[in-house]
Design an enzyme around this catalytic site. Structure first.
Site, PDB file in Angstrom:
ATOM      1  CB  THR A  47      -0.917   0.025   1.244  1.00 35.24           C
ATOM      2  OG1 THR A  47      -0.106  -0.126   2.410  1.00 35.24           O
ATOM      3  CG2 THR A  47      -1.942  -1.094   1.204  1.00 35.24           C
ATOM      4  CB  VAL A  48       1.655   3.811  -2.169  1.00 32.02           C
ATOM      5  CG1 VAL A  48       2.489   5.077  -2.285  1.00 32.02           C
ATOM      6  CG2 VAL A  48       2.422   2.635  -2.768  1.00 32.02           C
ATOM      7  CG  ASP A 167       4.884  -5.145 -13.478  1.00 36.83           C
ATOM      8  OD1 ASP A 167       4.206  -5.541 -14.458  1.00 36.83           O
ATOM      9  OD2 ASP A 167       4.415  -5.090 -12.313  1.00 36.83           O
TER      10      ASP A 167
HETATM   11  P1  ADP Z   1       3.206  -2.414  -6.073  1.00 34.78           P
HETATM   12  O1  ADP Z   1       4.608  -2.959  -6.177  1.00 34.78           O
HETATM   13  O2  ADP Z   1       2.463  -2.986  -4.912  1.00 34.78           O
HETATM   14  O3  ADP Z   1       2.457  -2.499  -7.381  1.00 34.78           O
HETATM   15  P2  ADP Z   1       3.600   0.450  -6.593  1.00 34.78           P
HETATM   16  O4  ADP Z   1       4.958   1.015  -6.331  1.00 34.78           O
HETATM   17  O5  ADP Z   1       3.261   0.197  -8.018  1.00 34.78           O
HETATM   18  O6  ADP Z   1       3.392  -0.860  -5.708  1.00 34.78           O
HETATM   19  O7  ADP Z   1       2.500   1.442  -5.969  1.00 34.78           O
HETATM   20  C1  ADP Z   1       1.114   1.096  -6.001  1.00 34.78           C
HETATM   21  C2  ADP Z   1       0.301   2.303  -6.447  1.00 34.78           C
HETATM   22  O8  ADP Z   1       0.494   3.381  -5.492  1.00 34.78           O
HETATM   23  C3  ADP Z   1       0.707   2.887  -7.802  1.00 34.78           C
HETATM   24  O9  ADP Z   1       0.051   2.239  -8.891  1.00 34.78           O
HETATM   25  C4  ADP Z   1       0.270   4.342  -7.648  1.00 34.78           C
HETATM   26  O10 ADP Z   1      -1.125   4.467  -7.908  1.00 34.78           O
HETATM   27  C5  ADP Z   1       0.516   4.645  -6.168  1.00 34.78           C
HETATM   28  N1  ADP Z   1       1.845   5.261  -5.965  1.00 34.78           N
HETATM   29  C6  ADP Z   1       3.029   4.620  -5.868  1.00 34.78           C
HETATM   30  N2  ADP Z   1       4.054   5.473  -5.700  1.00 34.78           N
HETATM   31  C7  ADP Z   1       3.517   6.714  -5.706  1.00 34.78           C
HETATM   32  C8  ADP Z   1       4.072   8.061  -5.600  1.00 34.78           C
HETATM   33  N3  ADP Z   1       5.380   8.250  -5.454  1.00 34.78           N
HETATM   34  N4  ADP Z   1       3.218   9.099  -5.652  1.00 34.78           N
HETATM   35  C9  ADP Z   1       1.877   8.906  -5.821  1.00 34.78           C
HETATM   36  N5  ADP Z   1       1.299   7.676  -5.920  1.00 34.78           N
HETATM   37  C10 ADP Z   1       2.098   6.595  -5.872  1.00 34.78           C
END
Ligand code: ADP
Ligand code: MG
Length: 383
Positions: A47-48, A167
């Site tokens: 989760t972010v 990816d």
């Molecule tokens: P996972 O490895 O679980 O797929 P991600 O790094 O792709 O994780 O992050 C999941 C989602 O969180 C992304 O698709 C995006 O919507 C959001 N997110 C990730 N990093 C950021 C960021 N730096 N700023 C804003 N949203 C982000």
């Protein structure tokens, strides 16, 4: 503050713990420094969270991967790759198109250790931008600019860092907007959420407000999520990429390298331009999703040379004889240019140059596939 790509707070919190996620509480301060404000997104691995960095007094995004030994190990790999990216970062345009990584720390939760990563705060993903546009794709000038920036980012990762992203897909490409636009976005979303008589908020509302306050052509993009990335000289896993974006050599279980990212980038460009997957394979009663995927590729790009088909030691799982599929006899060839003109009603003079740009990125033999640097020279990007 409300979510951008994100899920509702309660949704994340209740789903979180059971599935290995860290159960984040509102107002929690991670590592004594990052005050949690809002969920920004949920991936399969993490989760972010939008956080206030209390030390530097600015907003950041904190990625909290699932807990447990395997996820912690994967997150440590991600940290290692991002440190390499930081060490190679120069003041040039290519490195500008890969997300900036600031810090990492560990937290302990009910699911064990979580290795957390702190990033610059970016905007919504291309996935949510696409969703907000309904069925059609994004404006072509924006598609060209975005594809160019993704290729610049890939060129930097491939050549300077010797990293394969593995990816590339719309969820992992995030909009990069000016600090000012981001503030406007966050502010407009707060008023949306707290407005008198406000209806329940949908993600499209956020995006509409966002698009209202920013000019699409002023936005750039950055490649994010190096969570599955690996070194060119040390692939971590045989099975990479999300299905629709998976390169032929990966489907066939052959060795892969940076050209696999180029295949995905072609699928991404097509999707941005049309709003639909280039390949959308589905399993049937007598064939697997991979069978269908290989069939769709042959339909669009022609027979696979025996040299490639037979390289695969389990070739008999897919093929009767070179390029004849075992479980699928009804292949109806269709050229990429025709799909654009017939299905998407593109004029021929627009479809042909786009096809000319995409086909070298979809060469079957990885060593003949155009590298990022070569793709960047293609006239389609600059006309
Ligand atoms: P996972 O490895 O679980 O797929 P991600 O790094 O792709 O994780 O992050 C999941 C989602 O969180 C992304 O698709 C995006 O919507 C959001 N997110 C990730 N990093 C950021 C960021 N730096 N700023 C804003 N949203 C982000
Ligand atoms: Mg992701």
């Amino acid at each position: 503050m409300p979510a951008m790509d994100g899920c509702e707070w309660q949704e994340v919190a209740s789903a979180s713990c059971a599935e290995g996620y860290y159960p984040v509480r509102k107002g929690e301060v991670f590592n004594g420094r990052y005050l949690v404000a809002q969920n920004l997104g949920c991936g399969y691995f993490s989760t972010v969270w939008l956080c206030q960095d209390l030390g530097k007094k600015k907003c950041v995004a904190v990625k909290v991967p699932k807990g447990g030994e395997d996820f912690a190990e994967a997150a440590l790999d991600e940290v290692m790759l991002l440190r390499c990216v930081n060490s190679k970062r120069r003041k040039d345009r290519a490195s500008d198109h890969v997300i900036c990584f600031f810090d990492d720390f560990k937290m302990i939760g009910e699911n064990g250790f979580h290795v957390c990563l702190v990033f610059e705060l970016l905007g919504p993903s291309l996935q949510s931008l696409l969703k907000s546009q309904g069925v059609q794709g994004l404006p072509l000038p924006f598609v060209k600019k975005t594809t160019q920036q993704v290729l610049q980012g890939l060129h930097f990762l491939h050549k300077e860092c010797r990293i394969i992203h593995t990816d590339i897909k719309p969820e992992n490409i995030l909009l990069h907007v000016t600090e000012e636009s981001l503030q406007t976005l966050l502010h407009s979303m707060v008023s949306l959420e707290h407005g008198a008589g406000a209806k329940p908020k949908r993600p499209e509302d956020d995006m509409a407000a966002f698009l209202d306050c920013c000019n699409l052509m002023k936005m750039g993009v950055k490649i994010a999520d190096l969570g599955s990335a690996c070194w060119t000289y040390k692939p971590f896993s045989k099975k990479i990429q999300t299905q629709p974006y998976r390169a032929l050599e990966v489907l066939l279980g052959l060795d892969y390298s940076t050209p696999a990212d180029i295949w995905s980038a072609a699928c991404l460009a097509f999707e941005l331009a049309t709003g639909e997957h280039l390949f959308d394979p589905q399993a049937g009663q007598h064939f697997s999703r991979d069978d269908d995927h290989v069939a769709r590729i042959i339909e669009l790009l022609g027979r696979i040379p025996p040299k490639i088909a037979l390289l695969w030691k389990q070739a008999s799982t897919f093929f009767n004889r070179p390029s004849a599929l075992l479980r699928m006899s009804w292949i109806s060839p269709y050229s990429l240019c025709h799909i654009l003109t017939d299905k998407y009603s593109w004029p021929k003079q627009q479809a042909a140059p786009f096809t000319g740009f995409l086909l070298p990125m979809l060469e079957y033999a990885p060593e003949r596939r155009a590298a990022a640097e070569k793709c960047l020279q293609h006239p389609w990007l600059n006309t």
